[in-house]
Design an enzyme around this catalytic site. Structure first.
Site, PDB file in Angstrom:
ATOM      1  N   THR A 273      -6.277  19.662  45.028  1.00 16.22           N
ATOM      2  CA  THR A 273      -6.495  18.303  45.560  1.00 16.22           C
ATOM      3  C   THR A 273      -7.759  18.266  46.407  1.00 16.22           C
ATOM      4  O   THR A 273      -8.576  17.355  46.277  1.00 16.22           O
ATOM      5  CB  THR A 273      -5.270  17.850  46.384  1.00 16.22           C
ATOM      6  OG1 THR A 273      -4.165  17.700  45.490  1.00 16.22           O
ATOM      7  CG2 THR A 273      -5.524  16.535  47.091  1.00 16.22           C
TER       8      THR A 273
ATOM      9  N   ASN B 138     -14.350  15.246  41.988  1.00 13.92           N
ATOM     10  CA  ASN B 138     -14.199  13.981  41.251  1.00 13.92           C
ATOM     11  C   ASN B 138     -14.699  12.787  42.062  1.00 13.92           C
ATOM     12  O   ASN B 138     -15.374  11.899  41.520  1.00 13.92           O
ATOM     13  CB  ASN B 138     -12.737  13.776  40.846  1.00 13.92           C
ATOM     14  CG  ASN B 138     -12.332  14.735  39.742  1.00 13.92           C
ATOM     15  OD1 ASN B 138     -13.132  15.049  38.865  1.00 13.92           O
ATOM     16  ND2 ASN B 138     -11.099  15.218  39.785  1.00 13.92           N
TER      17      ASN B 138
ATOM     18  N   TYR C 153      -5.054  24.968  52.488  1.00 16.44           N
ATOM     19  CA  TYR C 153      -5.540  23.744  53.129  1.00 16.44           C
ATOM     20  C   TYR C 153      -6.887  24.006  53.802  1.00 16.44           C
ATOM     21  O   TYR C 153      -7.870  23.295  53.547  1.00 16.44           O
ATOM     22  CB  TYR C 153      -4.505  23.288  54.144  1.00 16.44           C
ATOM     23  CG  TYR C 153      -4.807  21.992  54.867  1.00 16.44           C
ATOM     24  CD1 TYR C 153      -4.703  20.761  54.215  1.00 16.44           C
ATOM     25  CD2 TYR C 153      -5.154  21.989  56.216  1.00 16.44           C
ATOM     26  CE1 TYR C 153      -4.949  19.571  54.887  1.00 16.44           C
ATOM     27  CE2 TYR C 153      -5.395  20.802  56.896  1.00 16.44           C
ATOM     28  CZ  TYR C 153      -5.291  19.597  56.233  1.00 16.44           C
ATOM     29  OH  TYR C 153      -5.535  18.418  56.908  1.00 16.44           O
TER      30      TYR C 153
ATOM     31  N   THR D 186      -3.674  13.803  64.647  1.00 14.72           N
ATOM     32  CA  THR D 186      -3.528  12.358  64.812  1.00 14.72           C
ATOM     33  C   THR D 186      -2.071  11.986  64.611  1.00 14.72           C
ATOM     34  O   THR D 186      -1.380  12.609  63.800  1.00 14.72           O
ATOM     35  CB  THR D 186      -4.441  11.647  63.785  1.00 14.72           C
ATOM     36  OG1 THR D 186      -5.798  12.063  64.036  1.00 14.72           O
ATOM     37  CG2 THR D 186      -4.360  10.141  63.901  1.00 14.72           C
TER      38      THR D 186
HETATM   39  P1  NAD Z   1      -0.533  11.958  54.610  1.00 14.49           P
HETATM   40  O1  NAD Z   1       0.144  13.107  53.947  1.00 14.49           O
HETATM   41  O2  NAD Z   1       0.307  10.921  55.244  1.00 14.49           O
HETATM   42  O3  NAD Z   1      -1.512  11.223  53.588  1.00 14.49           O
HETATM   43  C1  NAD Z   1      -2.126  11.859  52.502  1.00 14.49           C
HETATM   44  C2  NAD Z   1      -2.072  10.906  51.322  1.00 14.49           C
HETATM   45  O4  NAD Z   1      -2.735  11.511  50.205  1.00 14.49           O
HETATM   46  C3  NAD Z   1      -0.647  10.593  50.870  1.00 14.49           C
HETATM   47  O5  NAD Z   1      -0.500   9.229  50.649  1.00 14.49           O
HETATM   48  C4  NAD Z   1      -0.507  11.387  49.580  1.00 14.49           C
HETATM   49  O6  NAD Z   1       0.447  10.847  48.688  1.00 14.49           O
HETATM   50  C5  NAD Z   1      -1.923  11.348  49.046  1.00 14.49           C
HETATM   51  N1  NAD Z   1      -2.244  12.430  48.110  1.00 14.49           N
HETATM   52  C6  NAD Z   1      -1.979  13.755  48.240  1.00 14.49           C
HETATM   53  N2  NAD Z   1      -2.434  14.429  47.184  1.00 14.49           N
HETATM   54  C7  NAD Z   1      -3.014  13.505  46.358  1.00 14.49           C
HETATM   55  C8  NAD Z   1      -3.662  13.587  45.097  1.00 14.49           C
HETATM   56  N3  NAD Z   1      -3.815  14.757  44.461  1.00 14.49           N
HETATM   57  N4  NAD Z   1      -4.127  12.444  44.535  1.00 14.49           N
HETATM   58  C9  NAD Z   1      -3.972  11.241  45.157  1.00 14.49           C
HETATM   59  N5  NAD Z   1      -3.359  11.114  46.359  1.00 14.49           N
HETATM   60  C10 NAD Z   1      -2.896  12.244  46.944  1.00 14.49           C
HETATM   61  O7  NAD Z   1      -1.553  12.595  55.665  1.00 14.49           O
HETATM   62  P2  NAD Z   1      -2.506  11.909  56.730  1.00 14.49           P
HETATM   63  O8  NAD Z   1      -2.135  12.422  58.051  1.00 14.49           O
HETATM   64  O9  NAD Z   1      -2.566  10.456  56.507  1.00 14.49           O
HETATM   65  O10 NAD Z   1      -3.898  12.590  56.345  1.00 14.49           O
HETATM   66  C11 NAD Z   1      -4.909  11.886  55.638  1.00 14.49           C
HETATM   67  C12 NAD Z   1      -6.137  12.762  55.510  1.00 14.49           C
HETATM   68  O11 NAD Z   1      -6.627  13.090  56.806  1.00 14.49           O
HETATM   69  C13 NAD Z   1      -5.892  14.070  54.790  1.00 14.49           C
HETATM   70  O12 NAD Z   1      -6.992  14.371  53.964  1.00 14.49           O
HETATM   71  C14 NAD Z   1      -5.788  15.078  55.898  1.00 14.49           C
HETATM   72  O13 NAD Z   1      -6.183  16.362  55.494  1.00 14.49           O
HETATM   73  C15 NAD Z   1      -6.747  14.496  56.934  1.00 14.49           C
HETATM   74  N6  NAD Z   1      -6.393  14.935  58.294  1.00 14.49           N
HETATM   75  C16 NAD Z   1      -5.313  14.413  58.934  1.00 14.49           C
HETATM   76  C17 NAD Z   1      -4.990  14.874  60.211  1.00 14.49           C
HETATM   77  C18 NAD Z   1      -3.816  14.334  60.975  1.00 14.49           C
HETATM   78  O14 NAD Z   1      -3.543  14.807  62.077  1.00 14.49           O
HETATM   79  N7  NAD Z   1      -3.100  13.347  60.508  1.00 14.49           N
HETATM   80  C19 NAD Z   1      -5.760  15.876  60.809  1.00 14.49           C
HETATM   81  C20 NAD Z   1      -6.841  16.380  60.097  1.00 14.49           C
HETATM   82  C21 NAD Z   1      -7.162  15.911  58.848  1.00 14.49           C
END
Ligand code: NAD
Ligand code: UDP
Length: 311
Positions: free
Chosen positions: A92, A99, A145, A175
């Protein structure tokens, strides 16, 4: 000016707030998600908006759409979820980045990558600055990851240098807020749900490890500000709240806020769990004129209210 914006991972926790914010700003939003950790419920309130569109799609496969800007958020973010199928997590991050960068290249669209503080691993530098190269275990359980996100950053900068693509790389620190999944496994949602149910609060290790928690509205503000910067601003740029606390303090805070009778239940510390984490946000302050405004107490109250309705 109204733009056509693609948000991958738009049905997830941060993504759904971002879609909402972009719609409020008058943009058209295409939310692409495979619903691995995201839910329809997170975006249900947006479906009636004619400027909002949802597409079920896995970013590991090419996507052919027409947009002006891309926020690439697709990737599970909770250690429990990203370790569930580690190969898929790397795919992913890496295939997803290839992509979406390919799409951005064809469209000459601006593209923002949701990178992470995990690129610093268990950091030897504190607080973490963007020039710190990190301390990541290459083949540990978090590597799918951490290394996936690191490789995605590499790809972003290579597309920038090789194809002159306009890129923005955000290193997001922990977050939290409404729409985290109740079974997400991350610490804030776990503690709040456990406290509300009167169940034991599962603190890993001795609870002395630290994190710095940013409320989701602050983070979304920063993502939008970063996307709107001039082409020279590529990042990487730390986005987070520098208010650092221990996990034990967080547990006590949540118990007090919820008036819960829950007691702490001690569990072993997972392998490679970072000991300390706190962003240096000097760059975000100077380049974006941004800093978080929501105090932990206020953000936790909103989060508790959300989970109280849910559980
Ligand atoms: P989350 O798991 O709630 O959201 C991730 C979303 O991506 C989900 O809706 C999931 O269904 C979708 N997804 C996963 N694999 C996929 C794929 N192959 N194709 C299409 N959709 C896919 O997590 P989040 O907290 O909302 O995180 C969002 C982004 O922010 C992520 O990339 C994460 O790495 C990054 N991030 C978040 C945090 C945090 O603390 N929340 C910290 C650092 C980075
Ligand atoms: N943690 C905890 N109890 C839980 C979930 C997490 O003590 O029920 C700890 C975890 O070991 C880590 C911190 O809380 O030290 C943050 O974990 P999270 O999974 O939210 O995100 P991370 O920052 O580790 O990616």
């Amino acid at each position: 000016m109204s733009k056509r914006t693609l948000v991958t991972g738009g049905a997830g926790f941060i993504g759904s707030h971002l879609c909402e914010r972009l719609l409020d700003d008058g943009h058209e939003v295409l939310c692409v998600d495979n619903f691995f950790t995201g839910t329809r419920a997170n975006i249900a309130h947006l479906l009636a908006n004619p400027s909002f569109e949802v597409m079920r799609h896995d970013v590991c496969f090419p996507l052919y759409v027409e947009v002006d800007e891309i926020y690439n958020l697709a990737c599970p973010a909770s250690p429990v979820h990203y370790q569930h199928d580690p190969v898929q997590t790397t795919k992913t991050s890496v295939h997803g980045a290839i992509n979406m960068l390919g799409l951005a290249k064809r469209l000459r669209a601006k593209i923002l990558q949701a990178s992470t503080s995990e690129v610093y691993g268990d950091p030897a530098v504190h607080p973490q600055t963007e020039d710190y190269a990190g301390n990541v275990n290459i083949n540990g359980p978090r590597a799918c990851y951490d290394e996936g996100k690191r490789c995605a950053e590499t790809l972003f900068f290579d597309y920038h240098r090789q194809h002159n693509l306009s890129i923005k790389v955000a290193r997001i620190f922990n977050t939290y807020g409404p729409r985290m999944h109740p079974n997400d496994g991350r610490v804030v949602s776990n503690f709040v749900v456990q406290a509300l149910k009167g169940e034991p609060i599962t603190v890993f290790g001795e609870g002395n490890q630290t994190r710095s928690f940013c409320y989701v509205s602050d983070l979304v503000e920063a993502l939008v500000a970063l996307m709107n910067t001039a082409n020279e601003v590529t990042g990487p740029i730390n986005l987070g709240n520098p208010h650092e606390i221990t996990i034990k303090q967080l547990a006590e805070h949540v118990v007090a806020l919820t008036n819960s009778g829950s007691k702490i239940d001690w569990h072993p510390l997972p392998q490679d769990d970072p000991t300390r984490r706190c962003p240096d946000i000097s760059l975000a302050k100077s380049k974006l004129g941004w800093q978080p405004t929501v105090q932990l107490e206020d953000g936790l109250k909103e989060t508790v209210a959300y989970f109280r309705d849910l559980v």
